[in-house]
Design an enzyme around this catalytic site. Structure first.
Site, PDB file in Angstrom:
ATOM      1  N   LYS A 173       0.835  -1.185   0.000  1.00  0.00           N
ATOM      2  CA  LYS A 173       0.000   0.000   0.000  1.00  0.00           C
ATOM      3  C   LYS A 173       0.882   1.252   0.000  1.00  0.00           C
ATOM      4  CE  LYS A 173      -1.398   1.920   3.704  1.00  0.00           C
ATOM      5  NZ  LYS A 173      -0.877   2.570   4.915  1.00  0.00           N
ATOM      6  N   HIS A 203      -2.121  -5.128   5.386  1.00  0.00           N
ATOM      7  CA  HIS A 203      -1.598  -6.042   6.414  1.00  0.00           C
ATOM      8  C   HIS A 203      -2.605  -6.273   7.544  1.00  0.00           C
ATOM      9  CE1 HIS A 203      -0.394  -2.333   8.549  1.00  0.00           C
ATOM     10  NE2 HIS A 203      -0.356  -3.070   9.639  1.00  0.00           N
ATOM     11  N   LYS A 207      -3.810  -9.913  10.281  1.00  0.00           N
ATOM     12  CA  LYS A 207      -3.863  -9.974  11.750  1.00  0.00           C
ATOM     13  C   LYS A 207      -4.819 -11.092  12.171  1.00  0.00           C
ATOM     14  CE  LYS A 207      -2.881  -5.070  12.406  1.00  0.00           C
ATOM     15  NZ  LYS A 207      -1.659  -4.920  13.190  1.00  0.00           N
ATOM     16  N   GLU A 241      -3.811   5.387  17.141  1.00  0.00           N
ATOM     17  CA  GLU A 241      -2.385   5.182  17.440  1.00  0.00           C
ATOM     18  C   GLU A 241      -1.920   6.283  18.374  1.00  0.00           C
ATOM     19  OE1 GLU A 241       0.022   3.628  13.859  1.00  0.00           O
ATOM     20  OE2 GLU A 241      -1.348   5.103  13.037  1.00  0.00           O
ATOM     21  N   ASP A 260      -4.030   6.965   4.465  1.00  0.00           N
ATOM     22  CA  ASP A 260      -3.105   6.051   5.135  1.00  0.00           C
ATOM     23  C   ASP A 260      -3.838   4.915   5.851  1.00  0.00           C
ATOM     24  OD1 ASP A 260      -0.419   5.389   5.915  1.00  0.00           O
ATOM     25  OD2 ASP A 260      -0.868   6.116   7.930  1.00  0.00           O
ATOM     26  N   HIS A 265      -7.276   0.076   5.807  1.00  0.00           N
ATOM     27  CA  HIS A 265      -7.421  -0.777   6.990  1.00  0.00           C
ATOM     28  C   HIS A 265      -8.829  -0.707   7.595  1.00  0.00           C
ATOM     29  CE1 HIS A 265      -3.213  -1.092   6.438  1.00  0.00           C
ATOM     30  NE2 HIS A 265      -2.843  -0.062   7.160  1.00  0.00           N
ATOM     31  N   LYS A 365      -3.491   9.656  14.487  1.00  0.00           N
ATOM     32  CA  LYS A 365      -2.173   9.555  15.131  1.00  0.00           C
ATOM     33  C   LYS A 365      -2.233  10.347  16.425  1.00  0.00           C
ATOM     34  CE  LYS A 365       0.292   7.840  11.529  1.00  0.00           C
ATOM     35  NZ  LYS A 365       0.728   6.434  11.590  1.00  0.00           N
TER      36      LYS A 365
END
Ligand code: NDP
Ligand code: BG6
Length: 517
Positions: A173, A203, A207, A241, A260, A265, A365
Site C-alpha cells: 500500500k 496487512h 492480523k 495510534e 493512510d 485498513h 495519530k
C-alpha cells in the site's frame, strides 16, 4: 524444543497445505527500506523457524545502492536481531541467509531486469527444477509502475505461466492516491499479470483477530440472528495510534489519515463486519461479498457542519506523560500543512440488513492510546422493569472485538449489583487471546507472505475492491483539497480527537465509547 513448540502452537495446526509451496525465490524491490527491515525479513525468519518455508527457498534483495552480498546478509541478520518477535537462532537462519543475494539496479533499467532474470535462471539450473518467483514491491508508490512494466517487458511476469511455478507479485500500500490513480494502477497491473497472480496487501487482513472476525460471525449461531438493523443500534470502528508521524513526515504529508488508514485498513474492518455470509471461504466468494457491501454504502456528504466527515490535526500535548510536538512541528511537515492526522466518518449502508444503522469509523495519530477495535452496540432494552424514565441507566449490550493490543472479545452485559435493592451495573465478559492461546502469535506479514507463496489470495485485496473503496473516499479528499487548511480541526496530542468528532455522533444521539477492553 523449537519443533515441539512449533507443533503445539495453534497457528501451525492444520497448516499442512502451507508446506506444499514449490521451490520459491522472493525478490524484494526496495530491499534497503524500512518495511523490509522491520517486517518482511523478520517474517521470513519466523516462517523459517516454523519450518514453513519451502525446502528450496531463495531471497534476492533488489535496490539502487551498491551493496555486496555479504553486506546484504549482514543487514538482514541485523534486522532479524532487532525486529523479530522471536530470538535469532543462527543455525536455522543460516538456511535463508546463505541463499540471500543482492541485485543492484534502477527500477526503470531494463538491463537490470534481464540480469535478474538470468539470476533466477541460474538458480533453476543449479537446482534442476522450476522455481516460482514472488516479486514483492516494497518501494515508494512512485516506482510501482516502472517495476510492473519492467517485470512485464522482461517476461519475468510470465515465467512458467499457467503452471504451479507461475510468477506472483505482491504490491504494498498505498494502492493509488484516489479513484483515478487506483484504476490506472490496476490497468498497469492487468496489462502485465493475470489477476490470480496479483496480491495487493493490506496487512490488517493478516492480523489474527481480523481473520477471527469471520469465525466469530459465521462459526457461532448466537450472533447472526442479532447482526442486523433490528438489534444493532450502531457500529463503531476505532483504529487509534499514540505514535506521531515520526520520520515519515514527508510521506504522510501526501497521505494523511484518510489515505493512510481509512481507505484501506478501517474499510477492510468495516467490510468484514458488515458483509453478507459468503457462499464459501473461497477467496472470490469473500471478495464478492466485500465489494457488494462497499457498493451499498451511501455517498458521503463532505460538508463540515452537517456532513458525514470530520478531519483534524494534532497539536502538541502529552503522551505517556511526555511532551510531544504538534503535527506542524514534525520533521518534513509544512508549516501551513492541510493534511489531516485524524479522520472520522459516519457511513450509511443502504441494504436490507443495515438500513438505518450508522457505522462510525475513526482513525488518528497521537491519540490517547494505541487501540484498534470494532464495537457492535446493540439497542437498549426497554427500561420498564429496572428503573423509571429518569433513573433508567441500563447500558447497551456491546460486543467489542479488540483487534490490538490485548487481542480478544468483550461482551458488555447488565448485571444486578448484589444487595437488597435491585440496582444494575454493566459488567464485562472477556475472551483474551493471550490467556487462551499464549502471547506469541504470528505477525500479519508472516501469514501474508506464506499465503502469497502458496497462492491463497483470500487475505489480499482484489482490484475492484480497491476501486470501490476509493470511489467512496475520493469526493471527500477532493473537497478537503479544495479547502486546503481552511476548516481543519485540531486536537491535543494524547486526547481522543476533536470535539467535532463527538458532535458527529451526538447528531444521532450516540457517543464514542471509550475504546479499549
Ligand atoms: P522506504 O521509503 O524505506 O523505501 C524503500 C526503498 O525504496 C528504499 O530503501 C530505496 O531503496 C527505495 N526508494 C526510496 N525512495 C525512492 C524513490 N523516490 N525512488 C525510487 N526508489 C526509492 O519505504 P518503506 O520501506 O517504508 O515502505 C515500502 C512500501 O511499503 C511503501 O509503499 C509503503 O507505503 C509501504 N508500507 C510501509 C510501511 C512501513 O511501516 N514502513 C507500512 C505499510 C506499508 P534503494 O535506494 O536501495 O533503491
Ligand atoms: C500502516 C500505516 O499501513 O499501518 C502507518 O502506513 C500505521 O501509518 C500502520 O502506523 C499501523 O499498523 P499497525 O499494524 O501497527 O496497526
Amino acid at each position: 524444543m523449537l519443533n515441539s513448540e512449533a507443533e503445539r502452537h495453534p497457528f501451525l495446526q492444520g497448516l499442512s497445505k502451507h508446506r506444499g509451496a514449490p521451490p520459491t525465490v522472493i525478490v524484494i524491490f526496495g530491499a534497503s527500506g524500512d518495511l523490509t527491515a522491520r517486517k518482511l525479513v523478520p517474517a521470513i525468519y519466523n516462517l523459517c523457524l516454523d519450518n514453513l518455508l519451502p525446502p528450496n527457498f531463495f531471497l534476492i534483495g533488489y535496490g539502487r545502492k551498491d551493496v555486496s552480498d555479504a553486506a546484504f546478509r549482514e543487514g538482514i541478520t541485523k534486522s532479524v536481531q532487532t525486529h523479530s518477535r522471536r530470538e535469532l537462532n543462527a543455525d536455522i537462519w543460516e538456511r535463508v541467509k546463505n541463499s540471500a543475494v543482492y541485485h543492484r539496479g534502477d527500477y526503470d533499467d531494463d538491463s537490470a531486469y534481464k540480469g535478474l532474470s538470468a539470476r533466477i535462471d541460474t538458480i533453476e539450473k543449479d537446482l534442476g527444477r522450476d522455481v516460482q518467483a514472488l516479486f514483492y514491491i516494497s518501494t515508494p508508490p512512485s516506482v510501482f509502475k516502472p517495476i510492473l512494466e519492467n517485470l512485464g517487458a522482461s517476461r519475468l511476469a510470465r515465467r512458467h505461466q499457467n503452471s504451479p511455478c507461475a510468477s506472483r507479485v505482491v504490491i504494498e500500500k498505498p494502492f493509488g492516491s484516489d479513484f483515478d490513480s487506483a484504476r490506472e494502477l490496476n490497468q498497469v497491473i492487468t496489462e502485465q499479470f493475470e489477476e490470480k497472480q496479483v496480491y495487493r496487501i493490506d496487512h490488517y487482513l493478516g492480523k489474527e483477530t481480523v481473520q477471527d472476525l469471520l469465525v466469530q460471525r459465521f462459526a457461532n449461531s448466537i450472533f447472526e440472528p442479532l447482526w442486523n438493523r433490528r438489534y444493532v443500534e450502531c457500529v463503531q470502528i476505532t483504529v487509534a495510534e499514540d505514535l506521531g508521524v515520526g520520520s515519515r513526515g514527508s510521506y504522510y504529508e501526501q497521505s494523511g489519515a484518510t489515505r493512510d488508514m481509512i481507505q484501506n485498513h478501517t474499510m477492510q474492518l468495516l467490510s468484514l463486519t458488515a458483509m453478507e455470509p459468503p457462499v464459501s471461504l473461497d477467496p472470490e466468494a469473500i471478495r464478492d461479498e466485500k465489494v457488494k457491501l462497499l457498493k451499498a454504502i451511501q455517498p458521503l456528504n463532505p460538508n463540515e457542519r452537517d456532513g458525514d466527515v470530520v478531519r483534524a490535526q494534532y497539536d502538541e500535548g502529552l503522551i505517556g506523560g511526555k511532551k510531544v510536538p504538534g503535527y506542524k512541528q514534525e520533521e518534513g511537515v509544512a508549516a501551513d500543512s492541510g493534511t489531516e492526522t485524524y479522520a472520522a466518518l459516519r457511513l450509511s449502508i443502504n441494504n436490507w440488513r443495515w438500513a438505518g444503522v450508522p457505522f462510525y469509523m475513526r482513525s488518528g495519530k497521537r491519540m490517547a492510546r494505541r487501540v484498534s477495535e470494532i464495537a457492535i452496540q446493540f439497542k437498549r432494552p426497554p427500561g420498564i422493569l429496572f428503573g423509571d424514565a429518569e433513573r433508567f441507566d441500563l447500558a447497551s449490550n456491546t460486543m467489542v472485538i479488540q483487534i490490538q493490543p490485548d487481542e480478544g472479545t468483550t461482551l458488555l452485559l447488565n448485571s444486578k449489583i448484589p444487595g437488597l435493592e435491585t440496582r444494575t451495573q454493566p459488567v464485562k465478559m472477556h475472551f483474551r487471546y493471550r490467556t487462551t492461546y499464549g502471547s506469541n502469535t504470528p505477525e500479519a506479514y508472516e501469514r501474508l507472505i506464506l499465503d502469497a507463496m502458496i497462492g491463497d489470495s483470500t487475505l489480499f485485496i482484489r482490484g475492484d475492491e480497491t476501486e470501490a473503496s476509493w470511489r467512496l473516499i475520493t469526493p471527500v479528499l477532493e473537497h478537503w483539497q479544495s479547502l486546503g487548511p481552511r476548516g481543519m480541526g485540531s486536537y491535543v496530542a494524547g486526547s481522543w480527537g476533536p470535539l467535532a468528532s463527538e458532535q458527529l455522533l451526538w447528531r444521532n444521539r450516540h457517543e464514542w465509547r471509550r475504546a479499549g477492553p
